[in-house]
Design an enzyme around this catalytic site. Structure first.
Site, PDB file in Angstrom:
ATOM      1  N   TRP A 101       0.827  -1.212   0.000  1.00  0.00           N
ATOM      2  CA  TRP A 101       0.000   0.000   0.000  1.00  0.00           C
ATOM      3  C   TRP A 101       0.858   1.258   0.000  1.00  0.00           C
ATOM      4  O   TRP A 101       0.489   2.258  -0.619  1.00  0.00           O
ATOM      5  CB  TRP A 101      -0.967  -0.032   1.180  1.00  0.00           C
ATOM      6  CG  TRP A 101      -1.949  -1.152   1.051  1.00  0.00           C
ATOM      7  CD1 TRP A 101      -2.010  -2.296   1.789  1.00  0.00           C
ATOM      8  CD2 TRP A 101      -2.982  -1.274   0.060  1.00  0.00           C
ATOM      9  NE1 TRP A 101      -3.027  -3.105   1.339  1.00  0.00           N
ATOM     10  CE2 TRP A 101      -3.630  -2.509   0.284  1.00  0.00           C
ATOM     11  CE3 TRP A 101      -3.426  -0.453  -0.982  1.00  0.00           C
ATOM     12  CZ2 TRP A 101      -4.701  -2.929  -0.497  1.00  0.00           C
ATOM     13  CZ3 TRP A 101      -4.484  -0.876  -1.769  1.00  0.00           C
ATOM     14  CH2 TRP A 101      -5.111  -2.103  -1.523  1.00  0.00           C
ATOM     15  N   ASP A 171      -0.993   6.868   6.582  1.00  0.00           N
ATOM     16  CA  ASP A 171      -2.109   5.999   6.200  1.00  0.00           C
ATOM     17  C   ASP A 171      -2.289   4.997   7.342  1.00  0.00           C
ATOM     18  O   ASP A 171      -1.498   4.078   7.509  1.00  0.00           O
ATOM     19  CB  ASP A 171      -1.793   5.276   4.881  1.00  0.00           C
ATOM     20  CG  ASP A 171      -2.871   4.274   4.493  1.00  0.00           C
ATOM     21  OD1 ASP A 171      -3.860   4.103   5.236  1.00  0.00           O
ATOM     22  OD2 ASP A 171      -2.713   3.623   3.433  1.00  0.00           O
ATOM     23  N   LYS A 195     -11.640  -1.623   8.505  1.00  0.00           N
ATOM     24  CA  LYS A 195     -10.879  -2.562   9.343  1.00  0.00           C
ATOM     25  C   LYS A 195     -11.334  -2.453  10.801  1.00  0.00           C
ATOM     26  O   LYS A 195     -11.756  -3.422  11.403  1.00  0.00           O
ATOM     27  CB  LYS A 195      -9.375  -2.278   9.273  1.00  0.00           C
ATOM     28  CG  LYS A 195      -8.836  -1.948   7.903  1.00  0.00           C
ATOM     29  CD  LYS A 195      -8.699  -3.158   7.011  1.00  0.00           C
ATOM     30  CE  LYS A 195      -7.932  -2.797   5.745  1.00  0.00           C
ATOM     31  NZ  LYS A 195      -7.764  -3.923   4.827  1.00  0.00           N
TER      32      LYS A 195
END
Length: 360
Positions: A101, A171, A195
């Protein structure tokens, strides 16, 4: 048969949240309207919206010098929105690569302006969090970007670099609300909700007001943080259902004892799994180095791909879902986000121990 949900995302929601949504989401406060069909400009939804924003601030102890936004497009939109706002022609952006990511964020920013790699552990297949040579940070750096938890590789930052060299942008999609945060070293933080904070569809962005003042004004309004700050995240229709569920998750976290309690629970659950791995005489081998291990995503391999496939097959028959590792690493991955009960982790450990006895 019970289901044990270890999916990497979208992930498990707390059972009490699901039960409350069943009761109230489709006839909210006896209005005969579901949350999904009421006006986002009306007083009923405004109560939901501002209530969720306030709970985020309270739970994360966000100082007043930060704005909180609810946006759409997931973390992936933030890969572009962040550099569009802050990567101007005379500046560079520094990226710390710790997994897939962070690579994607780096690649997206590189399409918008000048970027450079400040640190990386790619050569070792991202088994650790990189050492960051902050003294090598270019003086014209607009910001430093990092990914706090790496779902695919199972690594996590314990603390973030000092922001005295450049603003730090994080992030935190896969570990937000699982640990307390030092806002002194954070200038912008974003996280997809799916999440630890709720369902997919809403992204939390928290940014320092003084940092926002540096933002590029010459971009489309919809992609400007300032636009959404000025309208309290109501510039266009927000994902009302996702925000409602996020608010319920915030209530649930508060009832459990807040983020500090979530941090304690996360450490306990992770310790159970890592102990099973470390005490298996090499049958289970963790991917992440011990000083970089994640409390959210536990990644490990077995002695052969055949055994890994068998493990997944038998586990699924017993109600365990989401344990197959990402193709980048292979093996197994147990995602143990906030809503995964400790009892489910204990049941997984029992299965791992029985599988070990039968196949070693």
């Amino acid at each position: 048969m019970p289901i044990y949900n270890f999916n990497a995302g979208p992930s498990a929601l707390p059972y009490p949240v699901i039960e409350e949504a069943k009761k109230s989401m489709f006839d909210y406060q006896n209005s005969e309207l579901s949350v999904l069909e009421m006006s986002h400009r009306g007083p009923i939804y405004e109560e939901i919206h501002y209530g969720a924003l306030n709970k985020v601030r309270s739970l994360l102890k966000v100082p007043d010098e930060f704005e909180i936004l609810f946006l759409q497009g997931g973390a992936s939109l933030q890969f572009a929105m962040l550099p569009m706002n802050f990567l101007t022609n005379e500046k560079k952006a520094a990226y710390i690569l710790s997994g897939s990511w962070s690579e994607k964020a780096f690649q997206e920013a590189s399409r918008i302006g000048e970027t450079y790699e400040l640190a990386s552990t790619k050569a070792d297949n991202y088994r650790a969090i990189p050492f960051v040579p902050l003294d090598q940070c270019s003086q014209d750096t607009s910001y430093i970007h990092l990914t706090s938890n790496n779902t695919i590789f199972g690594t996590q930052w314990i603390s973030y670099p000092n922001n005295k060299f450049a603003p730090i942008c994080v992030d935190a999609s896969s570990d937000i609300f699982s640990k307390t945060l030092d806002w002194g070293n954070i200038d912008l933080l974003y996280a997809g909700a799916q999440k630890n904070a709720g369902p997919s569809g809403v992204t939390i962005v928290i940014l320092r007001k003084s940092f926002m003042e540096q933002a590029n004004k010459d971009i489309p309004k919809i992609l400007s943080y300032e636009t959404h700050v000025k309208t309290d995240s109501l510039y266009h229709t927000p994902p009302t259902g996702s925000i409602y569920l996020l608010g319920l998750v915030m209530n649930w976290i508060e009832e459990q004892g807040g983020v500090a309690a979530m941090e304690k629970f996360a450490a306990e659950k992770a310790s159970l799994l890592y102990s099973a791995i470390d005490n298996s005489d090499g049958f289970y081998k963790g991917h992440a180095l011990k000083d970089s291990r994640s409390t959210m995503n536990v990644t490990f391999n077995l002695p052969s791909k055949e055994l890994e496939q068998k493990f997944v097959k038998i586990a699924e028959e017993k109600g365990f879902i989401g344990l197959k590792g990402h193709r980048s690493v292979g093996g197994l991955r147990a995602s143990i986000y906030n809503a995964v009960p400790k009892e489910h982790v204990e049941t997984l450990v029992d299965f791992m121990e029985s599988f070990l006895k039968e196949h070693k």
